[in-house]
Enzyme design. Structure first.
Site, PDB file in Angstrom:
ATOM      1  N   GLY A 235      32.473 -10.057  51.811  1.00  0.00           N
ATOM      2  CA  GLY A 235      33.382  -8.919  51.835  1.00  0.00           C
ATOM      3  C   GLY A 235      34.850  -9.270  51.850  1.00  0.00           C
ATOM      4  N   GLU A 277      29.245 -15.893  54.395  1.00  0.00           N
ATOM      5  CA  GLU A 277      28.551 -15.968  53.107  1.00  0.00           C
ATOM      6  C   GLU A 277      29.505 -15.472  52.026  1.00  0.00           C
ATOM      7  OE1 GLU A 277      25.090 -13.538  53.463  1.00  0.00           O
ATOM      8  OE2 GLU A 277      24.089 -14.862  54.883  1.00  0.00           O
ATOM      9  N   GLY A 279      31.323 -15.443  48.497  1.00  0.00           N
ATOM     10  CA  GLY A 279      31.184 -15.850  47.107  1.00  0.00           C
ATOM     11  C   GLY A 279      32.484 -15.646  46.375  1.00  0.00           C
ATOM     12  N   ARG A 280      32.924 -14.396  46.338  1.00  0.00           N
ATOM     13  CA  ARG A 280      34.143 -14.041  45.620  1.00  0.00           C
ATOM     14  C   ARG A 280      35.354 -14.801  46.156  1.00  0.00           C
ATOM     15  NH1 ARG A 280      34.310  -8.937  43.286  1.00  0.00           N
ATOM     16  NH2 ARG A 280      32.809  -8.271  44.866  1.00  0.00           N
ATOM     17  N   ARG A 315      32.182  -7.296  34.311  1.00  0.00           N
ATOM     18  CA  ARG A 315      32.810  -6.480  35.345  1.00  0.00           C
ATOM     19  C   ARG A 315      33.731  -5.396  34.779  1.00  0.00           C
ATOM     20  NH1 ARG A 315      35.970  -7.968  38.823  1.00  0.00           N
ATOM     21  NH2 ARG A 315      35.123  -6.885  40.630  1.00  0.00           N
ATOM     22  N   TYR A 319      32.297  -1.851  35.809  1.00  0.00           N
ATOM     23  CA  TYR A 319      32.999  -1.237  36.929  1.00  0.00           C
ATOM     24  C   TYR A 319      34.385  -0.701  36.575  1.00  0.00           C
ATOM     25  CZ  TYR A 319      29.594  -3.980  39.664  1.00  0.00           C
ATOM     26  OH  TYR A 319      28.455  -4.528  40.178  1.00  0.00           O
ATOM     27  N   CYS A 346      28.163  -3.826  20.317  1.00  0.00           N
ATOM     28  CA  CYS A 346      28.025  -2.472  19.765  1.00  0.00           C
ATOM     29  C   CYS A 346      28.078  -1.442  20.896  1.00  0.00           C
ATOM     30  CB  CYS A 346      26.719  -2.350  18.987  1.00  0.00           C
ATOM     31  SG  CYS A 346      26.612  -3.480  17.586  1.00  0.00           S
ATOM     32  N   GLU A 347      29.076  -1.551  21.730  1.00  0.00           N
ATOM     33  CA  GLU A 347      29.306  -0.632  22.849  1.00  0.00           C
ATOM     34  C   GLU A 347      30.803  -0.445  23.006  1.00  0.00           C
ATOM     35  OE1 GLU A 347      27.013   0.979  24.462  1.00  0.00           O
ATOM     36  OE2 GLU A 347      25.269  -0.104  23.685  1.00  0.00           O
TER      37      GLU A 347
END
Length: 418
Positions: A235, A277, A279-280, A315, A319, A346-347
């Site tokens: 977090g 923990e 990560g980011r 991302r 998001y 194709c998006e």
């Protein structure tokens, strides 16, 4: 303003050897950041960072962090296998998963990992899966409701909604789970919780710690269980926007220390080890996606087409996340062109930037997409038959190692039955 950790001259040489797109990681930055985290919590003798493997599941990265004293936070069978193959075993692994298949608990137990149970029903499930209850065990707590951090010194509010999250046990359940585990042979207990994601506030970790520390004191009194560690999970975020504030990990560690001495020490729990923990925080700023401009399009908007796409970094498409972009060699040029920077899927949401003011981009320019070192490559996929890129590590001495080769069409077709 964000600056790449690599120069244009270095990147030109790297791109001449390894075709774009590719991920590039900064060994020096990763090591220095791991040491800052360790120093911030040095006051707690049992502290250990368990790097969230899901953020960057690459053996060279896991081994590098292991050299700096980090373990692995695993949440799946293959993450456990990767940790094991990297020589990271036993209590250097925390296995924290949800809706967990029996075979994953079995491997976690075989490796000697610390197992973190997500639900009270998993007490019975774990015992049936592995034939016993480990002597050291952890439970995940969900306080419910809405978590709010009020007005911070950075001037914004942190808010998340644990009550809508699928993770963890209620207050009543976690007490019952402790009693069940105690009665079946568990001797050392841990607590874990995650309340908010990517916070840019030095107050978040101390607030989360206080919630868990107070719960630990209550559970010790209610159940008599010996709580030996508390996992503060993740977090702690990173500033994706160029003008956003950075977290001060030293201030965060000091804030947690104050709460530790306020809550745990008076309760006779001054020997509790703390885990994180992250990560980011550990990796995001120290990895970038490097891509090349290959097309420009002038219709109702101005588009720059690059050879990376959302399959490489999803991302922004998933998001709407901001990732800063540097046009290499034009760092000091005026940002006087408005572009959508788009990939080739194709998006229509396959865009790394929308209406972004950037220097004039010419075909052949190398673009660095910042803060992609966590939840970047790991979230990649093969839609439209796109192939995953290589991963490279920029060593402290300036050399470059390929730590994952790019996929080939043979890889893509390997699992098909014709």
């Amino acid at each position: 303003m964000k600056k790449p950790f690599v120069t244009k001259e270095q990147l030109d040489a790297i791109a001449a050897r390894y075709p774009t797109p590719f991920y590039l990681y900064d060994e020096r930055g990763i090591r220095e950041n791991a040491r800052r985290l360790k120093a911030a919590f040095a006051w707690n003798p049992g502290f250990r960072e368990y790097f969230a493997v899901k953020a960057t599941p690459t053996p060279a990265i896991l081994k590098l962090l292991h050299e700096e004293g980090c373990g692995c936070d695993c949440s799946s069978l293959t993450e456990l296998m990767m940790s094991d193959r990297c020589g990271i075993r036993g209590e250097e692994i925390v296995f924290s998963s949800n809706n967990t298949p029996a075979e994953e608990y079995q491997l976690a137990d075989k490796l000697g990992a610390v197992i973190n149970l997500d639900d009270i029903t998993h007490v019975d499930f774990l015992e049936q899966a592995i034939g016993h209850i480990p002597e050291k065990i952890c439970c995940r707590y969900n306080p419910g409701g809405v978590f709010t951090l009020g007005q911070t010194r950075e001037g914004f509010q942190v808010m998340d909604n644990p009550g809508e999250a699928k993770y963890g046990m209620t207050r009543a359940q976690i007490a019952d789970a402790f009693r069940m585990l105690r009665d079946r042979g568990a001797k050392e207990f841990g607590l874990h919780a995650f309340l908010a994601s990517n916070t840019l506030s030095n107050e978040y970790y101390p607030q989360l710690a206080k919630v868990l520390f107070q719960l630990a004191v209550e559970l010790k009194e209610e159940t008599g269980c010996h709580i030996t560690f508390i996992d503060l999970s993740g977090g702690v975020g990173v500033p994706y926007l160029p003008d956003a504030p950075e977290n001060d990990i030293a201030a965060i560690g000091e804030g947690v220390r104050r709460v530790y001495e306020e809550v745990l020490v008076p309760a006779g729990m001054g020997d509790v080890a703390l885990y994180s923990e992250l990560g980011r925080f550990m990796l995001a700023p120290y990895g970038c996606l490097v891509t090349r401009a290959i097309h420009e399009k002038h219709i109702y908007k101005e588009y720059i087409g690059v050879d990376a796409c959302a399959c490489n970094l999803m991302r922004p498409a998933m998001y709407g996340s901001y990732h800063h972009i540097t046009v290499m060699g034009k760092e000091n040029a005026p940002c006087d062109h408005k572009y959508d920077v788009a990939g080739g899927l194709c998006e229509n949401n396959d865009k790394f930037a929308i209406d972004r003011m950037l220097p004039k981009i010419d075909r052949g320019d190398l673009l660095v997409i910042h803060d992609a070192g966590a939840h970047g490559f790991s979230m990649g996929y093969n839609y439209n038959g796109k192939l995953r890129s290589a991963e490279l590590l920029l060593r402290e001495d300036g050399s470059v190692d390929q730590i994952r080769r790019a996929e080939t069409p043979d890889d893509y077709f390997a699992t098909l039955v014709w």
